[in-house]
Write a protein that holds these residues in place. Structure first.
Motif, PDB file in Angstrom:
ATOM      1  N   ALA A 455       0.812  -1.220   0.000  1.00  0.00           N
ATOM      2  CA  ALA A 455       0.000   0.000   0.000  1.00  0.00           C
ATOM      3  C   ALA A 455       0.842   1.267   0.000  1.00  0.00           C
ATOM      4  O   ALA A 455       0.314   2.359  -0.242  1.00  0.00           O
ATOM      5  CB  ALA A 455      -0.932  -0.002   1.207  1.00  0.00           C
ATOM      6  N   ASP A 456       2.136   1.149   0.270  1.00  0.00           N
ATOM      7  CA  ASP A 456       2.990   2.340   0.306  1.00  0.00           C
ATOM      8  C   ASP A 456       3.598   2.679  -1.050  1.00  0.00           C
ATOM      9  O   ASP A 456       4.286   3.690  -1.183  1.00  0.00           O
ATOM     10  CB  ASP A 456       4.111   2.143   1.335  1.00  0.00           C
ATOM     11  N   GLN A 457       3.367   1.837  -2.040  1.00  0.00           N
ATOM     12  CA  GLN A 457       3.887   2.117  -3.375  1.00  0.00           C
ATOM     13  C   GLN A 457       2.995   3.131  -4.090  1.00  0.00           C
ATOM     14  O   GLN A 457       1.914   3.498  -3.616  1.00  0.00           O
ATOM     15  CB  GLN A 457       3.968   0.829  -4.193  1.00  0.00           C
ATOM     16  N   LEU A 458       3.452   3.560  -5.263  1.00  0.00           N
ATOM     17  CA  LEU A 458       2.666   4.469  -6.083  1.00  0.00           C
ATOM     18  C   LEU A 458       1.316   3.852  -6.425  1.00  0.00           C
ATOM     19  O   LEU A 458       1.205   2.632  -6.581  1.00  0.00           O
ATOM     20  CB  LEU A 458       3.410   4.766  -7.386  1.00  0.00           C
ATOM     21  N   HIS A 468      -5.892   1.466  -1.826  1.00  0.00           N
ATOM     22  CA  HIS A 468      -6.029   2.426  -0.736  1.00  0.00           C
ATOM     23  C   HIS A 468      -7.495   2.573  -0.311  1.00  0.00           C
ATOM     24  O   HIS A 468      -7.806   2.650   0.883  1.00  0.00           O
ATOM     25  CB  HIS A 468      -5.467   3.788  -1.160  1.00  0.00           C
ATOM     26  N   ASP A 469      -8.394   2.616  -1.282  1.00  0.00           N
ATOM     27  CA  ASP A 469      -9.814   2.779  -0.962  1.00  0.00           C
ATOM     28  C   ASP A 469     -10.370   1.577  -0.209  1.00  0.00           C
ATOM     29  O   ASP A 469     -11.156   1.724   0.732  1.00  0.00           O
ATOM     30  CB  ASP A 469     -10.625   3.001  -2.245  1.00  0.00           C
ATOM     31  N   GLU A 474     -12.329   0.030   5.600  1.00  0.00           N
ATOM     32  CA  GLU A 474     -12.400  -0.805   6.805  1.00  0.00           C
ATOM     33  C   GLU A 474     -13.549  -1.808   6.742  1.00  0.00           C
ATOM     34  O   GLU A 474     -14.052  -2.269   7.764  1.00  0.00           O
ATOM     35  CB  GLU A 474     -12.509   0.061   8.076  1.00  0.00           C
ATOM     36  N   VAL A 475     -13.967  -2.133   5.536  1.00  0.00           N
ATOM     37  CA  VAL A 475     -15.040  -3.116   5.335  1.00  0.00           C
ATOM     38  C   VAL A 475     -14.456  -4.486   5.024  1.00  0.00           C
ATOM     39  O   VAL A 475     -14.983  -5.512   5.446  1.00  0.00           O
ATOM     40  CB  VAL A 475     -15.975  -2.651   4.185  1.00  0.00           C
ATOM     41  N   ARG A 714     -18.684   4.144  -0.927  1.00  0.00           N
ATOM     42  CA  ARG A 714     -19.675   3.168  -1.414  1.00  0.00           C
ATOM     43  C   ARG A 714     -19.513   1.836  -0.693  1.00  0.00           C
ATOM     44  O   ARG A 714     -20.504   1.148  -0.408  1.00  0.00           O
ATOM     45  CB  ARG A 714     -19.524   2.985  -2.925  1.00  0.00           C
ATOM     46  N   LEU A 715     -18.259   1.445  -0.395  1.00  0.00           N
ATOM     47  CA  LEU A 715     -18.037   0.195   0.341  1.00  0.00           C
ATOM     48  C   LEU A 715     -18.606   0.285   1.754  1.00  0.00           C
ATOM     49  O   LEU A 715     -19.099  -0.713   2.301  1.00  0.00           O
ATOM     50  CB  LEU A 715     -16.541  -0.125   0.384  1.00  0.00           C
ATOM     51  N   ARG A 716     -18.529   1.486   2.339  1.00  0.00           N
ATOM     52  CA  ARG A 716     -19.113   1.681   3.677  1.00  0.00           C
ATOM     53  C   ARG A 716     -20.617   1.886   3.606  1.00  0.00           C
ATOM     54  O   ARG A 716     -21.264   2.060   4.635  1.00  0.00           O
ATOM     55  CB  ARG A 716     -18.448   2.881   4.356  1.00  0.00           C
TER      56      ARG A 716
END
Length: 721
Positions: A455-458, A468-469, A474-475, A714-716
């Motif tokens: 997740a820390d890459q471009l 990232h999304d 957190e789902v 939308r995921l939340r």
């Protein structure tokens, strides 16, 4: 005419070069005045061999090819000599006429031949070898060429390149002039190679009102699409209107009304969140909504096995392999079959590969059908090597099925899902929203999915910030790997990558695994990089194991200039070496090249790297790891030199040695996640070439460009209007 410009007249002898991606040409003519040959170079409609031209320009001295004529403009003069007419007719411009037939026609009609073909074609029937069928073919061909020339002249008269004439006639036929004058923005959707900027140039040249509703509506959509090229899935309406007003030179209040009309007619779609109205294209809206729906449904799947069952497997697995998994690795394996979808994220050396291998073994034990994939060919190849199982690119896994309009379709979709119970996707930081949407669409309702990435890459080159999304929502269950395991080789690289990620300068060592070579100026730095590349490939014996990375294309230490220097250093011109000139690039046999865009027909994709193994006139043959591919004519614009590539293009790859340019002129691009991504591409050695100022900036700058996307919301299942 401008000062020093001259006008020359002559007949076209041969076409030497035609750029596949522009209207730049090099051709030779025989000058009427002194019967000598002259090389012409410039931009314009491609002339025909045998045609007479009037050319305006000036003489120049090319350092490699000598005296040439740089043309600012040329126009056709119908041939008026018998020799010129014969050459014109036998140049394959007019179908059905070869040199012998052209000679017979001119023997009868002489200098009147062109007028006869145009005004009294029936007289050609008296020529031996011309019947009614042949007459129909050659007159149709003559008129088609005449229409192209007339349309090209109309375009050039209005200051627009005539090279679009053939394409316009092919699409619109007799209606081409009507479209140019009355409906020019249709060309954006209907003519390949014409985008908004070209259509707008044509429209304005042919007199459209700059404030017409047609122009402003097309401009709004263009600006929205242009912003998605920077990674946005949607754009705040105020920002869209403001940027469009600057580009189209229109009042924001007028554009606001145009935008509302486009929304009401369904051309554009909106979502309201947090006091802001976001604008989507129809395709992007569908992709975000449907991807979110699939992910939510997968989080609701029931566990496949009990935790105790997995614990027993892990105990036996660790005994057999004679190593102990870290706590977070055990957690990842335990959760892998408990949920329909999960994320495993961690930096280099944290054991992502070990977890993938373990999960595969567990899934095999449970009798699951497993498929492995990654966004790029290089990442898929690495996954194959580390798991000893076939891994494909996501494109190849789904099976490209062509296009419906401009929309890509795949063989595997909701109606024809993948025959898999578990799909593992590696290098998910590179996964954009469009590809995520197609992948989710192709999974059976019972199929589970594990997303693995750093997740820390471009973020992805394409629109969205999928990894990232999903984490931010957190789902979806997320396992973060933090334990760094001892690395036998490349340990300094792994350690430094984690230092960089924590905002600390890397530890360098002269001549070791992680080097920093300071330069005083960028010109000498570029030369040093080209020499280092040559030295490293001698040591490794493999041009593909060493990669030069740069944050940008331009400047002395940019990708474009570095490619030229490295090519001359390692694969310079030689009398026996085949070459192909494409604009300013000389492709040579032995060059390392990269595919620049997805080509589903050829089966090669953006970022694939291969080697030129043969060149034949207007054809280049490239050998990729999986297949050989032929590029012909305009297709050559799909490839570029790849001795140096941008950091973005290197994502998903792993090299023995990485040489990276870190210079002050690239300051706008220097940020921590870019530097971190570059360093983590190396397996055994990193050589940084640049300045201490640029190095510090690359470590300390945590600014990242915000991407507008509502996938996490939308995921939340937050309320969006």
């Amino acid at each position: 005419m401008m000062e020093n410009e001259e006008i020359i007249r002559g007949s076209v002898e041969s076409i030497i070069f035609q750029a596949p991606d522009s209207d730049f040409l090099i051709f030779r003519i025989r000058i009427d005045e002194n019967d000598s040959n002259l090389t012409i170079m410039g931009k314009g409609l491609k002339p025909l061999v045998g045609e007479r031209l009037e050319v305006k320009g000036c003489y120049v001295m090319h350092k490699r090819y000598g005296r040439q004529f740089s043309a600012s403009f040329w126009q056709r003069i119908l041939p008026d000599t018998e020799e010129g007419i014969i050459r014109f007719l036998s140049s394959r411009t007019v179908n059905g006429i070869g040199p012998a037939l052209a000679q017979r026609i001119v023997d009868v009609f002489g200098k009147e031949t062109i007028r006869i073909i145009e005004q009294e074609p029936q007289k050609l029937l008296q020529i031996e070898g011309i019947g009614n069928k042949k007459l129909a073919m050659l007159t149709e061909s003559f008129y088609e060429e005449k229409k192209v020339n007339e349309l090209a002249l109309a375009l050039e008269t209005h200051g627009v390149s005539g090279r679009f004439a053939g394409r316009l006639l092919q699409v619109y036929g007799e209606e081409a002039n009507y479209v140019l004058i009355h409906e020019p923005y249709r060309m954006v959707r209907e003519v390949e190679g014409i985008g908004f900027k070209t259509a707008d140039q044509i429209a304005l040249a042919f007199g459209i009102n700059p404030l017409s509703e047609e122009r402003l509506a097309a401009g709004l959509i263009y600006v929205l699409y242009d912003m998605t090229q920077s990674g946005h899935v949607c754009v705040p309406d105020n920002e869209l209107v403001h940027r469009s007003a600057a580009i189209l030179r229109a009042e924001e209040v007028v554009l606001r009304e145009i935008l509302n009309n486009s929304i009401q007619t369904g051309q554009l779609i909106t979502a309201y969140y947090g006091g802001v109205t976001y604008v989507y294209t129809e395709e992007a809206y569908t992709e975000e909504v449907e991807a979110a729906r699939h992910i939510i449904e997968m989080t609701e799947m029931t566990p496949l096995q009990t935790t105790s069952h997995v614990a027993l497997f892990l105990e036996r697995w660790q005994q057999d392999c004679k190593f102990k998994l870290a706590d977070e690795q055990i957690q990842a394996v335990e959760q892998s079959l408990e949920t329909g979808i999960m994320v495993i994220t961690g930096g280099p050396g944290t054991g992502k590969t070990t977890i993938i291998q373990t999960i595969i073994r567990l899934a095999e034990q449970e009798g699951l059908r497993i498929m492995l994939c990654a966004p790029t060919g290089r990442a898929a190849k690495r996954l194959t090597e580390t798991t000893n199982r076939e891994a494909l690119t996501i494109h190849r896994l789904l099976g490209p099925g062509g296009y419906v309009g401009t929309k890509q379709i795949f063989d595997h979709n909701e109606a024809n899902p993948l025959p898999a119970d578990l799909v593992i996707v590696d290098e998910v930081s590179m996964l954009d929203l469009e590809l995520m949407y197609h992948l989710m669409n192709a999974l059976r309702p019972e199929c589970r999915c594990i997303l693995v990435g750093d997740a820390d890459q471009l973020p992805s080159v394409g629109a969205g910030a999928v990894l990232h999304d999903i984490i931010r929502s957190e789902v979806v269950p997320v396992v973060r790997l933090q334990t760094v395991f001892r690395q036998k080789d490349g340990g300094r690289i792994v350690t430094n990558a984690h230092l960089i990620n924590r905002g600390r300068l890397p530890v360098v060592d002269i001549g070791g695994e992680f080097q920093f070579l300071e330069i005083t100026d960028e010109e000498s730095g570029a030369v040093l990089i080209s020499k280092l590349y040559a030295q490293e490939i001698k040591q490794t014996g493999d041009k593909f194991s060493v990669q030069v990375l740069s944050p940008m294309y331009r400047q002395e230490c940019g990708v474009d200039h570095l490619n030229q220097l490295i090519q001359e250093q390692t694969n310079g011109a030689a009398p026996e070496k085949q070459e192909y000139k494409n604009g300013i690039i000389f492709f040579r046999v032995g060059d390392k090249v990269m595919q620049k865009k997805n080509d589903y027909d050829k089966g090669v994709f953006n970022g694939d790297i291969g080697e030129i193994y043969a060149i034949q006139q207007d054809m280049i043959h490239v050998r990729y790891p999986e297949q050989d591919v032929k590029y012909e004519g305009r297709e050559v614009e799909e490839i570029t030199l790849a001795y140096a590539v941008t950091v973005h293009k290197s994502q998903g790859s792993e090299y023995h040695t990485v040489i990276m340019a870190l210079v002050n002129s690239h300051a706008i691009m220097l940020q921590r996640n870019l530097f971190y991504t570059a360093v983590t591409r190396a397996k055994r050695k990193v050589i940084l070439v640049g300045t201490k100022k640029a190095l510090r900036l690359a470590v300390e700058n945590v600014r990242t460009s915000r991407r507008f996307t509502l996938l996490a919301q939308r995921l939340r299942e937050e309320e969006l209007c």
